[in-house]
Design a protein around this motif. Sequence first.
Motif, short mmCIF file in Angstrom:
data_model
loop_
_atom_site.label_atom_id
_atom_site.label_comp_id
_atom_site.label_asym_id
_atom_site.label_seq_id
_atom_site.Cartn_x
_atom_site.Cartn_y
_atom_site.Cartn_z
N LYS A 122 47.34 71.61 19.68
CA LYS A 122 46.28 71.81 18.88
C LYS A 122 45.11 72.62 19.50
O LYS A 122 44.71 73.73 18.76
CB LYS A 122 45.34 70.71 18.11
CG LYS A 122 44.49 70.85 17.48
CD LYS A 122 43.87 69.56 16.78
CE LYS A 122 42.38 69.86 15.95
NZ LYS A 122 41.76 68.69 15.66
N ALA A 123 45.05 72.63 20.51
CA ALA A 123 43.87 73.42 21.46
C ALA A 123 44.65 74.76 21.77
O ALA A 123 43.75 75.59 21.78
CB ALA A 123 43.61 72.77 22.90
N GLN A 124 45.68 75.02 21.65
CA GLN A 124 46.28 76.22 21.82
C GLN A 124 46.66 76.95 20.65
O GLN A 124 47.37 77.98 20.61
CB GLN A 124 47.98 76.08 22.70
CG GLN A 124 47.67 75.50 24.22
CD GLN A 124 48.92 75.25 24.60
OE1 GLN A 124 50.10 75.69 24.32
NE2 GLN A 124 48.99 74.31 25.69
N GLY A 125 46.19 76.48 19.56
CA GLY A 125 46.49 77.05 18.01
C GLY A 125 47.35 76.54 17.14
O GLY A 125 47.71 77.07 16.16
N PHE A 126 48.30 75.61 17.87
CA PHE A 126 49.44 75.16 16.88
C PHE A 126 48.75 73.99 15.94
O PHE A 126 48.06 73.13 16.07
CB PHE A 126 50.26 74.25 17.94
CG PHE A 126 51.15 75.20 18.64
CD1 PHE A 126 52.55 75.64 18.47
CD2 PHE A 126 50.57 75.78 20.18
CE1 PHE A 126 53.26 76.39 19.40
CE2 PHE A 126 51.40 76.35 20.82
CZ PHE A 126 52.70 76.94 20.32
N ASP A 127 49.44 74.00 14.73
CA ASP A 127 49.21 73.33 13.64
C ASP A 127 50.26 71.98 13.97
O ASP A 127 51.29 72.00 14.49
CB ASP A 127 49.80 73.78 12.12
CG ASP A 127 48.66 74.73 12.01
OD1 ASP A 127 47.38 74.79 12.19
OD2 ASP A 127 49.22 75.51 11.19
N MET B 37 56.61 63.98 15.28
CA MET B 37 55.74 65.16 15.22
C MET B 37 56.26 66.30 15.77
O MET B 37 57.00 66.55 16.62
CB MET B 37 54.31 64.74 15.73
CG MET B 37 53.65 63.78 15.02
SD MET B 37 51.83 63.56 15.60
CE MET B 37 52.26 62.90 17.37
N LYS B 38 55.55 67.33 15.06
CA LYS B 38 55.96 68.85 15.44
C LYS B 38 54.62 69.75 15.62
O LYS B 38 53.96 69.23 14.85
CB LYS B 38 57.01 69.41 14.62
CG LYS B 38 58.04 69.12 14.41
CD LYS B 38 59.49 70.13 14.53
CE LYS B 38 60.82 69.13 14.33
NZ LYS B 38 61.32 69.12 15.55
N ALA B 39 54.86 70.48 16.83
CA ALA B 39 53.73 71.34 16.91
C ALA B 39 54.27 72.93 16.45
O ALA B 39 55.37 73.32 17.12
CB ALA B 39 53.35 71.55 18.33
N TYR C 72 57.65 73.09 18.45
CA TYR C 72 57.95 72.11 19.58
C TYR C 72 57.86 70.60 18.98
O TYR C 72 56.85 70.07 18.06
CB TYR C 72 56.72 72.39 20.59
CG TYR C 72 56.82 73.61 21.27
CD1 TYR C 72 57.95 73.70 22.29
CD2 TYR C 72 55.75 74.56 20.94
CE1 TYR C 72 57.92 75.25 23.00
CE2 TYR C 72 55.88 75.80 21.48
CZ TYR C 72 56.98 75.95 22.59
OH TYR C 72 57.01 77.39 23.08
N THR C 73 58.43 69.72 19.73
CA THR C 73 58.41 68.29 19.17
C THR C 73 57.42 67.65 20.04
O THR C 73 57.32 67.69 21.35
CB THR C 73 60.01 67.57 19.60
OG1 THR C 73 61.02 68.12 18.95
CG2 THR C 73 59.91 66.41 19.35
N VAL C 74 56.77 66.91 19.18
CA VAL C 74 55.45 66.12 19.98
C VAL C 74 55.73 64.64 19.97
O VAL C 74 56.21 64.19 18.74
CB VAL C 74 54.01 66.54 19.33
CG1 VAL C 74 53.01 65.92 19.89
CG2 VAL C 74 53.86 68.10 19.11
N ASN C 75 55.55 64.22 21.12
CA ASN C 75 55.82 62.77 21.46
C ASN C 75 54.71 61.78 21.59
O ASN C 75 54.66 60.69 21.41
CB ASN C 75 56.88 62.46 22.62
CG ASN C 75 58.11 63.01 22.67
OD1 ASN C 75 58.79 63.03 21.50
ND2 ASN C 75 58.47 63.81 23.45
#
Length: 72
Positions: free
Chosen positions: A22-27, A1-3, A10-13
């Motif tokens: 998501k809470a910081q506003g990233f899709d 996944m990616k943010a 950023y890569t999301v693991n």
Amino acid sequence: MKAIKDNKAYTVNTAEEAKTYKAQGFDIYDDNGKIKEHGLGKTVSLEKYEALEKENAKLKAELKKLKSDQKE
């Protein structure tokens, strides 16, 4: 996944990381590039909102007309 937000990616693991971003506003996007979740705190401009509201009213009127024509 990616943010992704603005020019940051950023890569999301883990799901917990995705929740934090998501809470910081990233899709959050899946590995195929399709959006999974929208970030929090986003806004829509007034012009875009009014245009969508006008389109919605037009489509509702059209749907109502089509339903009444179908009953006849």
